[in-house]
Write a protein that holds these residues in place. Sequence first.
Motif, PDB file in Angstrom:
ATOM      1  N   PRO A 122       0.656  -1.305   0.140  1.00 62.81           N
ATOM      2  CA  PRO A 122      -0.202  -0.062   0.079  1.00 62.81           C
ATOM      3  C   PRO A 122       0.965   1.271  -0.070  1.00 62.81           C
ATOM      4  O   PRO A 122       1.898   1.261   0.419  1.00 62.81           O
ATOM      5  N   GLY A 123       0.308   2.333  -0.503  1.00 64.79           N
ATOM      6  CA  GLY A 123       1.080   3.759  -0.707  1.00 64.79           C
ATOM      7  C   GLY A 123       1.902   3.925   0.784  1.00 64.79           C
ATOM      8  O   GLY A 123       2.876   4.563   0.445  1.00 64.79           O
ATOM      9  N   LYS A 124       0.778   4.138   1.598  1.00 60.58           N
ATOM     10  CA  LYS A 124       1.676   4.330   3.017  1.00 60.58           C
ATOM     11  C   LYS A 124       2.829   3.894   3.376  1.00 60.58           C
ATOM     12  O   LYS A 124       3.832   4.362   3.906  1.00 60.58           O
ATOM     13  N   ARG A 125       2.681   2.483   3.432  1.00 61.69           N
ATOM     14  CA  ARG A 125       4.087   1.641   3.652  1.00 61.69           C
ATOM     15  C   ARG A 125       5.073   1.997   2.619  1.00 61.69           C
ATOM     16  O   ARG A 125       6.177   2.085   3.295  1.00 61.69           O
ATOM     17  N   LEU A 126       4.878   1.802   1.394  1.00 64.47           N
ATOM     18  CA  LEU A 126       5.879   2.325   0.431  1.00 64.47           C
ATOM     19  C   LEU A 126       6.438   3.565   0.682  1.00 64.47           C
ATOM     20  O   LEU A 126       7.717   3.671   0.683  1.00 64.47           O
ATOM     21  N   GLY A 127       5.645   4.642   0.730  1.00 61.21           N
ATOM     22  CA  GLY A 127       6.293   6.085   1.219  1.00 61.21           C
ATOM     23  C   GLY A 127       7.067   5.936   2.251  1.00 61.21           C
ATOM     24  O   GLY A 127       8.070   6.731   2.475  1.00 61.21           O
ATOM     25  N   TYR A 128       6.852   5.260   3.335  1.00 57.43           N
ATOM     26  CA  TYR A 128       7.590   4.970   4.448  1.00 57.43           C
ATOM     27  C   TYR A 128       8.846   4.472   4.346  1.00 57.43           C
ATOM     28  O   TYR A 128      10.053   5.107   4.695  1.00 57.43           O
ATOM     29  N   SER A 129       8.814   3.515   3.355  1.00 57.70           N
ATOM     30  CA  SER A 129      10.269   2.624   3.299  1.00 57.70           C
ATOM     31  C   SER A 129      10.844   3.548   2.246  1.00 57.70           C
ATOM     32  O   SER A 129      12.148   3.410   2.284  1.00 57.70           O
ATOM     33  N   GLN A 130      10.447   4.334   1.470  1.00 58.10           N
ATOM     34  CA  GLN A 130      11.071   5.347   0.621  1.00 58.10           C
ATOM     35  C   GLN A 130      12.161   6.157   1.128  1.00 58.10           C
ATOM     36  O   GLN A 130      13.161   6.614   0.508  1.00 58.10           O
ATOM     37  N   VAL A 131      11.955   6.505   2.227  1.00 58.58           N
ATOM     38  CA  VAL A 131      12.685   7.372   3.252  1.00 58.58           C
ATOM     39  C   VAL A 131      13.587   6.416   4.159  1.00 58.58           C
ATOM     40  O   VAL A 131      14.856   6.716   4.327  1.00 58.58           O
ATOM     41  N   ALA A 132      12.995   5.650   4.902  1.00 59.15           N
ATOM     42  CA  ALA A 132      13.387   4.947   5.746  1.00 59.15           C
ATOM     43  C   ALA A 132      14.594   3.932   5.430  1.00 59.15           C
ATOM     44  O   ALA A 132      15.744   3.784   6.025  1.00 59.15           O
ATOM     45  N   ASN A 133      14.413   3.076   4.357  1.00 61.64           N
ATOM     46  CA  ASN A 133      15.467   2.391   3.784  1.00 61.64           C
ATOM     47  C   ASN A 133      16.589   2.902   3.236  1.00 61.64           C
ATOM     48  O   ASN A 133      17.778   2.526   3.774  1.00 61.64           O
ATOM     49  N   PRO A 134      16.619   3.834   2.419  1.00 59.20           N
ATOM     50  CA  PRO A 134      17.937   4.550   2.298  1.00 59.20           C
ATOM     51  C   PRO A 134      18.590   5.195   3.227  1.00 59.20           C
ATOM     52  O   PRO A 134      19.929   4.984   3.492  1.00 59.20           O
ATOM     53  N   TYR A 135      17.959   5.810   4.210  1.00 59.84           N
ATOM     54  CA  TYR A 135      18.684   6.216   5.388  1.00 59.84           C
ATOM     55  C   TYR A 135      19.280   5.044   6.125  1.00 59.84           C
ATOM     56  O   TYR A 135      20.381   5.193   6.637  1.00 59.84           O
ATOM     57  N   TYR A 136      18.577   3.983   6.438  1.00 55.51           N
ATOM     58  CA  TYR A 136      18.941   2.883   7.270  1.00 55.51           C
ATOM     59  C   TYR A 136      20.148   2.139   6.401  1.00 55.51           C
ATOM     60  O   TYR A 136      21.240   2.046   7.025  1.00 55.51           O
TER      61      TYR A 136
END
Length: 315
Positions: free
Chosen positions: A237-251
Motif C-alpha cells: 500500500p502507498g503509505k507503507r511504500l512511502g515510509y520505506s522510500q525514506v526509511a530504507n535508504p537512510y538505514y
Amino acid sequence: MLHTRNNAALTSPGSQGGDELKQVSVAVAIATAGRRDTLSQVLGELVHQQRAPARVAVCPAKPEDADLEAFARLPFKVDVVSGPVGLCAQRNALMRHLSDVDVVLMLDDDFVMEPHYVGECADLFARHPDVVMTTGEVIADGIMGPGLELADAQAKLAADRMPGTERLRDVHNGYGCNMAIRMAPVRAHGMTFDERLPLYGWLEDVDFSRRIAEYGRIVKSQRCRGVHMGVKRGRSPGKRLGYSQVANPYYMWRKGSLSARFASIQMARNLASNFGKMLRPEPWVDRTGRVRGNLLAMSDLVRGRIDPQRARELS
C-alpha cells in the motif's frame, strides 16, 4: 508464441563453446505475493528457454499464491519453498534451497525472459569468473506505467533484436526484477538479503548488490533480455511504500551499504515525485498514501526513531 532464433547466430564473441557452458548451473528463483495467475504465466514461459534452468523454485508469501495444479502441468519440476513473508526473507529462503547451484537467477514474478536468457547468463558467468552479479536488459518496463499483460510482453520480445556482440557494462547494482547472483561468494561469506528491509523490501537489490560488490564485478548484459510487466497487484500500500522510500535508504546509509549521496538522491527523487504528482496522480499509483508515508518517515527521522520495520505497522 515467442519467436525463436538461429542459435548459431547467437554465439557471443569469446565464448568457449558448449563444454564450458555445462560447467555453470543456473537456477531460476521467484519470490511471489498476491499474483497467483501471473506467476503461473511466467513459469509457463520458461518452456521457451533454449537452455533449460538447472532448477526452478518459487517462494510464495501465502500458500494460495502458488497454483500447484498449474505447476504440475508444466514439463519441469517447480520446487515450492516456504519462508517468512517479505521479499528479502523469501529470497533468502530461495538461496538456502538452491545453495548447491552455481548461479541463482532472481526474477520478479512478472518478468518474462527472452528465450536465450538462461543460456546467455550461464555463458557470461562461465567466461567472466570475476563477475559476481549480472542484470539484464529490460526492453520494456511496465512499472513505469499501468503495467503490461503477457500478450504485450510476448509481442515486445518477438519484435526485439538481440545485439550481435556482448558489451558488458559495469553498473552500481542489479535490478531486482532480473538479477543473477554467483553463489560462491554467497556461500563463502554467509550473505543474505537484509530482512530488516520488510515487506516489498524497497532498495533491497541495491543493498545486496553493494555488499556483494566487495567480491567482484556487477555487470549489465545486453544479451540477457526480457520484459518486466510491472503488474500492480501484490504491491505494498502507498503509505507503507512511502515510509520505506525514506526509511530504507537512510538505514542503508547508516549501515554503510549506500553512500550519503546515493541515499540522499533516492530520498529526494521519491519526495519530489510523490509531492509533485499528488494533485494529479496516475490512476495506478497511490500518491497520497506515499506522501503520508514520506511525511511520517521524515517526522520519525527528526525525532530519531526512524526504523524500516515500522512499515509493517502501517496500512
